[in-house]
Write a protein that holds these residues in place. Structure first.
Motif, PDB file in Angstrom:
ATOM      1  N   VAL A 744       0.850  -1.187   0.000  1.00 45.72           N
ATOM      2  CA  VAL A 744       0.000   0.000   0.000  1.00 45.72           C
ATOM      3  C   VAL A 744       0.887   1.240   0.000  1.00 45.72           C
ATOM      4  CG1 VAL A 744      -1.884  -1.163   1.185  1.00 45.72           C
ATOM      5  CG2 VAL A 744      -0.187   0.113   2.516  1.00 45.72           C
ATOM      6  N   ASP A 745       0.239   2.392  -0.200  1.00 50.02           N
ATOM      7  CA  ASP A 745       0.999   3.627  -0.311  1.00 50.02           C
ATOM      8  C   ASP A 745       0.792   4.550   0.866  1.00 50.02           C
ATOM      9  OD1 ASP A 745       1.899   3.467  -3.327  1.00 50.02           O
ATOM     10  OD2 ASP A 745      -0.213   2.827  -3.239  1.00 50.02           O
ATOM     11  N   GLU A 746      -0.295   4.314   1.611  1.00 49.92           N
ATOM     12  CA  GLU A 746      -0.655   5.306   2.623  1.00 49.92           C
ATOM     13  C   GLU A 746      -1.400   4.641   3.756  1.00 49.92           C
ATOM     14  OE1 GLU A 746      -2.307   9.074   1.045  1.00 49.92           O
ATOM     15  OE2 GLU A 746      -4.014   8.675   2.362  1.00 49.92           O
ATOM     16  N   LEU A 747      -1.171   5.123   4.960  1.00 49.92           N
ATOM     17  CA  LEU A 747      -1.945   4.656   6.110  1.00 49.92           C
ATOM     18  C   LEU A 747      -2.694   5.865   6.652  1.00 49.92           C
ATOM     19  CD1 LEU A 747       0.754   2.518   8.009  1.00 49.92           C
ATOM     20  CD2 LEU A 747      -0.970   1.733   6.357  1.00 49.92           C
ATOM     21  N   LYS A 748      -3.993   5.679   6.936  1.00 52.58           N
ATOM     22  CA  LYS A 748      -4.746   6.796   7.515  1.00 52.58           C
ATOM     23  C   LYS A 748      -5.087   6.442   8.952  1.00 52.58           C
ATOM     24  CE  LYS A 748      -7.190   9.452   4.869  1.00 52.58           C
ATOM     25  NZ  LYS A 748      -8.216  10.009   3.971  1.00 52.58           N
ATOM     26  N   VAL A 749      -4.472   7.161   9.871  1.00 46.55           N
ATOM     27  CA  VAL A 749      -4.666   6.893  11.296  1.00 46.55           C
ATOM     28  C   VAL A 749      -6.093   7.293  11.673  1.00 46.55           C
ATOM     29  CG1 VAL A 749      -3.852   7.447  13.626  1.00 46.55           C
ATOM     30  CG2 VAL A 749      -2.225   7.336  11.723  1.00 46.55           C
ATOM     31  N   ASP A 750      -6.758   6.378  12.291  1.00 44.44           N
ATOM     32  CA  ASP A 750      -8.174   6.604  12.572  1.00 44.44           C
ATOM     33  C   ASP A 750      -8.364   7.765  13.548  1.00 44.44           C
ATOM     34  OD1 ASP A 750     -10.891   5.505  12.066  1.00 44.44           O
ATOM     35  OD2 ASP A 750     -10.887   5.502  14.273  1.00 44.44           O
ATOM     36  N   ARG A 751      -9.477   8.469  13.335  1.00 48.83           N
ATOM     37  CA  ARG A 751      -9.795   9.659  14.097  1.00 48.83           C
ATOM     38  C   ARG A 751      -9.845   9.383  15.612  1.00 48.83           C
ATOM     39  NH1 ARG A 751     -14.653  12.751  15.183  1.00 48.83           N
ATOM     40  NH2 ARG A 751     -15.901  11.003  14.449  1.00 48.83           N
ATOM     41  N   SER A 752     -10.269   8.154  16.002  1.00 48.23           N
ATOM     42  CA  SER A 752     -10.413   7.832  17.425  1.00 48.23           C
ATOM     43  C   SER A 752      -9.062   7.974  18.157  1.00 48.23           C
ATOM     44  CB  SER A 752     -10.961   6.422  17.595  1.00 48.23           C
ATOM     45  OG  SER A 752     -10.146   5.513  16.890  1.00 48.23           O
ATOM     46  N   PHE A 753      -7.944   7.652  17.491  1.00 49.20           N
ATOM     47  CA  PHE A 753      -6.625   7.774  18.130  1.00 49.20           C
ATOM     48  C   PHE A 753      -6.219   9.225  18.253  1.00 49.20           C
ATOM     49  CE2 PHE A 753      -6.667   3.680  15.844  1.00 49.20           C
ATOM     50  CZ  PHE A 753      -6.677   2.849  16.962  1.00 49.20           C
ATOM     51  N   VAL A 754      -6.584   9.985  17.200  1.00 56.52           N
ATOM     52  CA  VAL A 754      -6.240  11.406  17.223  1.00 56.52           C
ATOM     53  C   VAL A 754      -6.943  12.080  18.404  1.00 56.52           C
ATOM     54  CG1 VAL A 754      -6.391  13.596  15.959  1.00 56.52           C
ATOM     55  CG2 VAL A 754      -5.840  11.471  14.743  1.00 56.52           C
ATOM     56  N   ILE A 755      -8.217  11.704  18.607  1.00 57.03           N
ATOM     57  CA  ILE A 755      -8.985  12.314  19.687  1.00 57.03           C
ATOM     58  C   ILE A 755      -8.391  11.935  21.044  1.00 57.03           C
ATOM     59  CG2 ILE A 755     -11.237  12.294  20.878  1.00 57.03           C
ATOM     60  CD1 ILE A 755     -12.501  11.855  18.096  1.00 57.03           C
ATOM     61  N   ARG A 756      -8.021  10.654  21.236  1.00 52.65           N
ATOM     62  CA  ARG A 756      -7.595  10.178  22.550  1.00 52.65           C
ATOM     63  C   ARG A 756      -6.093  10.384  22.818  1.00 52.65           C
ATOM     64  NH1 ARG A 756      -8.385   4.650  23.044  1.00 52.65           N
ATOM     65  NH2 ARG A 756      -8.824   4.407  20.818  1.00 52.65           N
ATOM     66  N   MET A 757      -5.383  10.720  21.770  1.00 48.95           N
ATOM     67  CA  MET A 757      -3.941  10.842  21.824  1.00 48.95           C
ATOM     68  C   MET A 757      -3.420  11.640  23.035  1.00 48.95           C
ATOM     69  SD  MET A 757      -2.036  12.060  18.400  1.00 48.95           S
ATOM     70  CE  MET A 757      -2.859  13.627  18.627  1.00 48.95           C
ATOM     71  N   ALA A 758      -4.111  12.786  23.308  1.00 47.77           N
ATOM     72  CA  ALA A 758      -3.631  13.690  24.338  1.00 47.77           C
ATOM     73  C   ALA A 758      -3.652  13.053  25.721  1.00 47.77           C
ATOM     74  CB  ALA A 758      -4.481  14.968  24.347  1.00 47.77           C
ATOM     75  N   ASP A 759      -4.786  12.323  26.043  1.00 55.73           N
ATOM     76  CA  ASP A 759      -4.844  11.775  27.393  1.00 55.73           C
ATOM     77  C   ASP A 759      -4.692  10.253  27.471  1.00 55.73           C
ATOM     78  OD1 ASP A 759      -7.776  13.622  27.107  1.00 55.73           O
ATOM     79  OD2 ASP A 759      -7.576  11.554  26.359  1.00 55.73           O
ATOM     80  N   SER A 760      -4.473   9.601  26.346  1.00 56.32           N
ATOM     81  CA  SER A 760      -4.292   8.153  26.395  1.00 56.32           C
ATOM     82  C   SER A 760      -2.921   7.767  25.856  1.00 56.32           C
ATOM     83  CB  SER A 760      -5.379   7.453  25.574  1.00 56.32           C
ATOM     84  OG  SER A 760      -4.948   6.166  25.198  1.00 56.32           O
ATOM     85  N   PRO A 761      -2.040   7.325  26.741  1.00 53.36           N
ATOM     86  CA  PRO A 761      -0.706   6.926  26.277  1.00 53.36           C
ATOM     87  C   PRO A 761      -0.776   5.810  25.233  1.00 53.36           C
ATOM     88  CG  PRO A 761      -0.867   6.907  28.695  1.00 53.36           C
ATOM     89  CD  PRO A 761      -2.255   7.123  28.183  1.00 53.36           C
ATOM     90  N   GLU A 762      -1.803   4.895  25.384  1.00 53.52           N
ATOM     91  CA  GLU A 762      -1.921   3.789  24.426  1.00 53.52           C
ATOM     92  C   GLU A 762      -2.208   4.338  23.026  1.00 53.52           C
ATOM     93  OE1 GLU A 762      -3.795   3.797  27.259  1.00 53.52           O
ATOM     94  OE2 GLU A 762      -2.696   2.294  28.399  1.00 53.52           O
TER      95      GLU A 762
END
Ligand code: C2E
Ligand code: CA
Ligand code: CA
Length: 842
Positions: A744-762
């Motif tokens: 594949v050429d591209e990975l699109k990181v799902d929005r749920s990780f972007v939202i939780r990124m700040a307070d979820s280390p996982e």
């Protein structure tokens, strides 16, 4: 006058023959008295009479006899009527013979003539001869009385007054003889006197006029010069021929009419009707003694319809049809239509003489009409059978003998209409689980056996009044109309569910199909409604939804739930509307959302997202309709539509000098279609867009499925130069091994990780790992759903290079995107040029 008999009962016959005897006796006595009285009357013959009394009497006897011998006969209503030269003889005799002698002369002359005729072949009973002779003698007596009351014609020079007296006598003779003849015919045959009289008079009228004229002419000639009489025979002969011809023409017309009526009566639709009409028709048409109609049955047997002169028709089975050869007083006609023999017609005549040619022809023609009618009746019977069979087949399922879907609907609706509006009814819809597996693994014969077994078990469980049918495939339905009305509103449903469970349980009893022990598991959808509130189509629809709920829920039985129904009906409507939308150009539109490079702000790509500008429902997002579309046959069309629109946009950019790839979301199922690469290649060609400008976004789950066809489709697309992106990356609970299988050429990181990124280390860890992995493999990473500046900088910190989200742009209409891209590229140029310069340097 005389007649031939027609059919009547024995009692009537005895009754009428005794009355006939009484009439004969009475008329004979009258005639005898008249003759005797007449002979005793004084005679006014001149003394110098050259012939003398006895000669004149003898002349009268001879003339009356001759008048009878030269008779003509014709058939009138129910009998044969003879017409004679009687009136001519009477007129001549009134001139030549003392009138008192005429009754006696008539009695004698007629008696002799009829006796002679009887002896010469036209056999008559003595009593009939007596009756005829005395009838005519009585008529003569009456006529003579009338004439002599008006004038004295004996040897007188004719005057108009005398002629009138004579004519009056002739009329009386005609009326009296016709009346007496009519009465005897009526007594013998039971026909109405009026009809017989009318027929006889009509038949006689012409001859009567001729008779009178001949009589008067003879008298006139005798007075003028008796030698003129020698010229008389030729015109008399001609007259006789004219009468005969006329009578024959009449008779011909009558018999044709009778023939037409008899053959018309054969036009019936059943064999018995045709054969009975044929027997009755032949009996009267041919004055037959016995008529047999033998009919060939389809099964090789024969049926005989026999009628005799009594009018009775007897019907019986016969092994072999009668002999083809006629006996000497009968005719046999073999009835055929084309090459098919349909029967025999046998007609037996009452006399010993062989049938005439005319009778042969008539029987042949009648037989042909009968053959056609019998053949028609047989054809009609076949047709009725076929219709009956096909109408059974039209309402029954051939395999199980249960009523089929169409009949279930019509019979069910009929049952519903017969119930009170608020009478509860229940419909159970059954579908056999894993029926397809039985069919596939054990064969169709086993499948059929299973269906028959299920039908039998259901049949045994059904109560009277229940309507049980097979709707097709492995679906059965039972309409319960005997749902108890007592209890609360929920009682009918409770009852129906109980029934459904019982049926499911009974069906599950183990059985053996094609040597394999199995139990028939069914899913049952149950719906309850008041009889007047829904028709069968609606009940089936609801039961169908319930049945799928039962299947989905993994249980056996489910009740119809109207809230789930609303959604599903809506989806059905939606799909119908989608078909229209795909046919037009302005309902399904693409909005476009750019992804930008986090370092330079330059557009890295643009994602095409579908919207439905629904004419009634307003703007619909993919969430509102993508699922049903994916599960429908319209997915292929839909995918082609989206790719086509997106490439149209890309082609426009190319014209504006914008070098930005466009991303299109693909449903997982469209990758199962091996034609997809060719379709996409075609679209690229049409829009003249290079393959690398197109990015197809697929979900992780697709890539994981390891279906060969998907791998092939993706490999082909890659080989074409199309780019692939993994959408919603990280949500697929997958190992990352697929990335080694599919490039594949591209990975699109799902929005749920972007939202939780700040307070979820996982979540942060996942983003970081994805970015690391992408760098390792040389793939682009795009973070989805970036809404804030914090998220943006956090992503940058984690090493993510590109992002997409409301923070940058909301999805926008196609006519805006060109300008936005242009601005983005212009703004990014300062960052880009140094890079280019660096590239050039290297
Ligand atoms: P997706 O592929 O994950 O698309 C991104 C979705 O996130 C889009 O929703 C987009 O409008 C929305 N989005 C973008 N930025 C933000 C943000 O900052 N915050 C939030 N909350 N949302 C953002 P949309 O357009 O409703 O599409 C939903 C899904 O429908 C898409 O998810 C995609 O899976 C599917 N889809 C959209 N268009 C198509 C299509 O043409 N074909 C197919 N098969 N699926 C499509
Ligand atoms: Ca997407
Ligand atoms: Ca996504």
């Amino acid at each position: 006058m005389t007649s031939a008999p027609a059919g009547k009962s024995r009692v009537e016959a005895r009754d009428s023959s005794s009355r006939l005897l009484a009439l004969t006796v009475a008329v004979a006595l009258t005639a005898l008295v008249a003759a005797a009285v007449g002979l005793t009357l004084p005679v006014a013959l001149p003394a110098d009479d050259p012939f003398g009394g006895p000669a004149r009497f003898g002349f009268a006897v001879a003339l009356f006899a001759l008048a009878q011998l030269a008779r003509l006969r014709f058939r009138a209503a129910a009998g044969t009527v003879s017409i004679t030269w009687g009136e001519a003889a009477l007129i001549v005799c009134l001139h030549q013979v003392p009138s008192g002698w005429l009754p006696a002369a008539t009695l004698l002359g007629v008696g002799l003539a009829w006796t002679a005729m009887s002896l010469l072949g036209d056999r008559r009973p003595v009593l009939e001869i007596v009756r005829i002779a005395s009838s005519l003698a009585a008529a003569t007596a009456l006529a003579v009385s009338v004439t002599t009351a008006l004038g004295q014609p004996l040897l007188a020079t004719p005057t108009p007054a005398l002629a009138l007296a004579v004519v009056a006598g002739a009329v009386v003779y005609l009326l009296a003889s016709a009346w007496l003849g009519g009465v005897s015919l009526t007594l013998r045959n039971g026909t109405s006197l009026g009809a017989v009289l009318l027929a006889a008079l009509r038949g006689k009228l012409l001859m009567f006029v001729g008779n009178v004229v001949v009589g008067l002419v003879v008298v006139a000639l005798v007075e003028l010069d008796a030698r003129w009489l020698l010229l008389l025979p030729p015109p008399l002969w001609l007259l006789q021929q004219t009468y005969r011809h006329r009578l024959r023409a009449d008779q011909e017309r009558r018999s044709w009419r009778a023939f037409a009526e008899a053959t018309a009566a054969l036009n019936q639709l059943d064999e018995r009707g045709v054969a009975s009409a044929a027997v009755a028709g032949a009996l009267s048409l041919f004055e037959a003694e016995l008529v047999d109609v033998d009919v060939a049955r389809g099964d090789g047997r024969w049926r005989r319809y026999r009628g005799d002169a009594g009018g009775q028709i007897v019907e019986r089975e016969v092994g072999v049809p009668g002999p083809d050869e006629a006996d000497d007083c009968g005719l046999v006609r073999t009835l055929t239509v084309g090459d098919t023999q349909v029967g025999h017609l046998r007609v037996r005549f009452p006399r010993s003489a062989p049938p005439s040619d005319r009778e042969r022809d008539a029987v042949a023609a009648y037989g042909d009409a009968l053959a056609a009618a019998l053949h028609d009746a047989a054809t009609h019977r076949e047709l009725r059978l076929v219709t009956a069979r096909s109408s059974y087949e039209a309402v029954h399922d051939a395999l199980t003998g249960l009523v089929n879907r169409a009949a279930m609907l019509s019979k069910g609706d009929q049952a519903l209409r017969q119930l009170a509006h608020d009478h509860p009814v229940a419909l159970l819809l059954l579908d056999i689980n894993q029926f397809k597996e039985v069919n596939d693994t054990l064969g169709h014969a086993a499948g059929d056996q299973l269906l028959r077994l299920t039908a039998n078990r259901l049949g045994a469980l059904a109560r009277s009044g229940d309507l049980l049918g097979r709707l097709g495939g492995d679906e059965f339905a039972v309409l319960l109309t005997s749902v108890p009305v007592i209890g609360d509103r929920a009682a009918p449903m409770a009852y129906a569910l109980r029934q459904a469970r019982e049926i499911a349980e009974r069906l599950a009893a183990p059985t053996e199909v094609a040597g394999v022990r199995m139990s028939v598991e069914v899913a049952v959808g149950v719906v309850v409604a008041d009889a007047g509130t829904a028709d069968m189509t609606e009940l089936l629809r609801r039961a169908d939804i319930a049945m799928y709920q039962a299947k989905e829920g993994g249980g056996n039985v489910a009740a119809y739930d109207s809230t789930r129904d609303a959604a599903s009906t809506d989806q059905l409507a939606l799909l119908a509307e989608l078909r229209e939308a795909l046919a037009t150009d302005d309902q399904l539109v693409l909005v476009l959302q750019p992804a930008v490079d986090l370092a330079t702000g330059a557009p890295t790509g643009v994602e095409a997202l579908i919207r439905w500008r629904h004419p009634r429902r307003g703007w619909l997002s993919p969430h509102d309709f993508i699922r049903p579309v994916e599960n429908s046959e319209q997915l292929g069309t839909f995918t082609r539509y989206v790719v086509d629109k997106a490439l149209g946009v890309a082609a426009q950019w190319a014209r504006e000098g914008l070098d930005v790839p466009i991303s299109v979301n693909l449903s997982a199922r469209s990758l199962l279609d091996p034609r997809l690469p060719a379709e996409i290649a075609d679209a690229l060609r049409r829009h003249q867009v290079p393959a690398h400008r197109l990015v197809l976004e697929i979900t992780e789950t697709v890539v994981m499925s390891e279906l060969e066809v998907i791998d092939e489709v993706l490999a082909t697309l890659r080989a074409m130069g199309v780019q692939l992106a993994v959408d919603d990356f990280g949500t697929g609970f997958s190992s990352l091994t697929f990335l080694t299988r599919i490039a594949v050429d591209e990975l699109k990181v799902d929005r749920s990780f972007v939202i939780r990124m700040a307070d979820s280390p996982e979540a942060a860890a996942i983003v970081r790992t994805t970015v690391g992995l992408a760098q390792e493999l040389g793939l682009r990473v795009v973070a989805e759903g970036v809404e804030t500046a914090e998220q943006r900088s956090a992503l940058a910190e984690l090493g993510c290079t590109a992002a997409q989200g409301y923070h940058f742009f909301k999805p926008m209409p196609a006519d805006k995107i060109g300008a936005v891209l242009g601005t983005l590229l212009d703004e990014a140029r300062p960052h880009l040029f140094p890079l280019r310069a660096a590239d050039d340097a290297s």
